[in-house]
Enzyme design. Structure first.
Site, PDB file in Angstrom:
ATOM      1  N   ASP A   1       0.847  -1.191   0.000  1.00 44.37           N
ATOM      2  CA  ASP A   1       0.000   0.000   0.000  1.00 44.37           C
ATOM      3  C   ASP A   1       0.888   1.248   0.000  1.00 44.37           C
ATOM      4  O   ASP A   1       1.539   1.550   0.992  1.00 44.37           O
ATOM      5  CB  ASP A   1      -0.897  -0.008   1.243  1.00 44.37           C
ATOM      6  CG  ASP A   1      -1.949   1.087   1.207  1.00 44.37           C
ATOM      7  OD1 ASP A   1      -1.961   1.877   0.234  1.00 44.37           O
ATOM      8  OD2 ASP A   1      -2.751   1.153   2.157  1.00 44.37           O
TER       9      ASP A   1
ATOM     10  N   HIS B   1      -0.514   4.133  -0.392  1.00 42.20           N
ATOM     11  CA  HIS B   1      -1.366   5.026   0.392  1.00 42.20           C
ATOM     12  C   HIS B   1      -1.468   6.433  -0.184  1.00 42.20           C
ATOM     13  O   HIS B   1      -1.797   7.377   0.526  1.00 42.20           O
ATOM     14  CB  HIS B   1      -0.846   5.096   1.836  1.00 42.20           C
ATOM     15  CG  HIS B   1      -1.929   5.233   2.864  1.00 42.20           C
ATOM     16  ND1 HIS B   1      -2.175   6.390   3.552  1.00 42.20           N
ATOM     17  CD2 HIS B   1      -2.840   4.335   3.297  1.00 42.20           C
ATOM     18  CE1 HIS B   1      -3.184   6.219   4.378  1.00 42.20           C
ATOM     19  NE2 HIS B   1      -3.610   4.973   4.247  1.00 42.20           N
TER      20      HIS B   1
ATOM     21  N   GLU C   1      -0.998  -0.836  -4.195  1.00 42.57           N
ATOM     22  CA  GLU C   1      -2.222  -0.102  -3.898  1.00 42.57           C
ATOM     23  C   GLU C   1      -1.985   1.400  -3.816  1.00 42.57           C
ATOM     24  O   GLU C   1      -0.985   1.848  -3.266  1.00 42.57           O
ATOM     25  CB  GLU C   1      -2.797  -0.605  -2.570  1.00 42.57           C
ATOM     26  CG  GLU C   1      -4.072   0.100  -2.130  1.00 42.57           C
ATOM     27  CD  GLU C   1      -4.621  -0.474  -0.842  1.00 42.57           C
ATOM     28  OE1 GLU C   1      -5.399   0.236  -0.176  1.00 42.57           O
ATOM     29  OE2 GLU C   1      -4.280  -1.628  -0.494  1.00 42.57           O
TER      30      GLU C   1
ATOM     31  N   GLU D   1     -10.317   3.158  -2.859  1.00 40.39           N
ATOM     32  CA  GLU D   1     -10.906   3.452  -1.561  1.00 40.39           C
ATOM     33  C   GLU D   1     -11.359   4.899  -1.439  1.00 40.39           C
ATOM     34  O   GLU D   1     -12.180   5.226  -0.589  1.00 40.39           O
ATOM     35  CB  GLU D   1      -9.928   3.110  -0.439  1.00 40.39           C
ATOM     36  CG  GLU D   1      -8.688   3.988  -0.376  1.00 40.39           C
ATOM     37  CD  GLU D   1      -7.704   3.502   0.677  1.00 40.39           C
ATOM     38  OE1 GLU D   1      -7.487   4.224   1.659  1.00 40.39           O
ATOM     39  OE2 GLU D   1      -7.163   2.397   0.517  1.00 40.39           O
TER      40      GLU D   1
ATOM     41  N   HIS E   1     -12.380  -2.065   0.381  1.00 39.23           N
ATOM     42  CA  HIS E   1     -11.643  -1.378   1.446  1.00 39.23           C
ATOM     43  C   HIS E   1     -12.497  -1.408   2.703  1.00 39.23           C
ATOM     44  O   HIS E   1     -13.695  -1.132   2.664  1.00 39.23           O
ATOM     45  CB  HIS E   1     -11.390   0.062   1.002  1.00 39.23           C
ATOM     46  CG  HIS E   1     -10.673   0.913   1.996  1.00 39.23           C
ATOM     47  ND1 HIS E   1     -11.292   1.976   2.642  1.00 39.23           N
ATOM     48  CD2 HIS E   1      -9.398   0.906   2.436  1.00 39.23           C
ATOM     49  CE1 HIS E   1     -10.417   2.572   3.433  1.00 39.23           C
ATOM     50  NE2 HIS E   1      -9.260   1.946   3.333  1.00 39.23           N
TER      51      HIS E   1
END
Length: 383
Positions: free
Chosen positions: A184, A186, A210, A236, A285
């Site tokens: 991730d 992020h 991700e 997400e 998510h």
């Protein structure tokens, strides 16, 4: 049958529950949480609930249309999350009315087990904890996830790239070749640095990369997907089919809508159907509580293109404090890294209303929020 009451309960900064009651006594629950914005979401749910009082709760899609589009201004994380919580509660109520799980109402189960994944966390400055990853795989998980340590400069120094590479090599060694791990980013890194990081760790064969970009840069995703063999996962912070479509067209492999942010079960099901046309799988998510997770599980069971289900709460046993608002926590306990198909009506869980009411808080108007990061020069850095 008519809706007589809509209530919101703020349990913490990541758990705002919606309760809808009909005149027959049938009740439905949903999770409208928008992380660290509990008072904002509770207010939005109260405003929208006026459209439900006195109405038949069963035509969920008709209510979704009115709630999502009826205020002229639409979309975004606040309104879409408020609609999501109401939508989940309406589906839960509908399931209890017909004495059937939501996934049965959506066409029946496509599977009997829901593959789970959770976070390996990690010590400060490092991506993932190999020991925790090995423990999870030993408990039956076939997929784990590690988030890149931050903040990350626009073009981070070579030592940062080398540390990232070494951390992922250690993660791969800890779990072996039979399990997967996702990375991730992020939304913490720039487009050119995301490409550099992907190149540095592709040899560890991650399951996915991700959020390699911030959501406002979705139009640039094709530059990432074309430059790496690592499957790309995003979604997400995309709240509708329309927002997800450019990501699908850019060649992502995994879509990650949040069932408590992207309009609820109704819209997430449509996103999954759209994604199927692009040969994209769905990994919802879910950094929230058991109600949100239960809603995800119902979606996961009903769609053919399901990949894996994220969770952050403790699912190791029925005694988990994270499951204490459930009368029968065992339905969400992980068994060999999976949740077995719940057969109860609605969301498949039963809420202990006394516990929820006792935990409701009115003092979260000024939430703690996410960490606030800065670069060495004092500039804002993405968390």
């Amino acid at each position: 049958m008519r809706v007589t009451r809509v209530e919101t309960f703020v349990l913490d900064e990541r758990q705002v529950l919606v309760r809808i009651e009909a005149e027959t006594g049938v009740v439905g629950w949903g999770d409208a949480s928008l992380e660290h914005r509990p008072a904002t979401i509770a207010a939005a749910v109260r405003e929208l609930s006026a459209h439900l009082i006195g109405e038949d709760p069963l035509p969920v899609t008709r209510h979704w249309q009115r709630l999502s589009r009826g205020g002229f201004y639409r979309g975004g994380p606040v309104l879409a999350s408020a609609v999501a919580g109401i939508d989940q509660a309406l589906w839960d109520l509908r399931g209890h009315h017909f004495d059937a799980p939501v996934h049965v109402l959506l066409g029946g189960p496509c599977r009997d087990r829901i593959r789970l994944y959770t976070h390996t966390w990690g010590t400060p400055g490092h991506t993932g904890d190999p020991a925790r990853a090995a423990m999870l795989v030993g408990a039956g998980y076939t997929l784990v996830k590690a988030s890149i340590a931050g903040p990350v400069d626009f073009l981070d120094a070579p030592e940062g790239v080398e540390r990232f590479r070494a951390d992922l090599e250690a993660l791969r060694e800890a779990i072996g070749p039979a399990a997967d791990f996702g990375i991730d980013l992020h939304g913490r890194v720039s487009l050119p640095h995301a490409r550099r990081l992907a190149e540095a760790v592709a040899h560890t064969r991650p399951a996915f990369l991700e959020e390699p970009l911030r959501p406002e840069h979705t139009r640039h995703l094709a530059r990432i997907t074309a430059s790496t063999t690592i499957p790309i996962a995003v979604g997400e912070r995309l709240y509708s089919r329309e927002e997800m479509l450019p990501a699908l067209e850019a060649g992502i492999a995994i879509a990650q809508p949040d069932v408590s942010h992207a309009g609820g079960i109704t819209e997430a099901f449509r996103i999954a159907t759209l994604a199927e046309s692009f040969d994209v799988q769905i990994a919802p998510h879910c950094p929230l509580g058991p109600v949100a997770l239960a809603a995800c599980v119902q979606l996961d069971l009903a769609i053919p293109n399901f990949y894996a289900q994220e969770h952050v709460i403790d699912l190791t046993s029925a005694a988990s404090p994270d499951l204490a608002i459930l009368r029968d926590p065992s339905v969400l306990v992980a068994v060999d890294g999976a949740i077995l198909r719940p057969e109860g009506p609605g969301l498949g869980i039963e809420i202990d209303e006394d516990v929820v009411r006792s935990r409701h808080r009115d003092d979260l108007a000024d939430p703690v929020g996410n960490p606030q990061w800065t670069y060495a020069d004092g500039g804002y850095a993405e968390w």
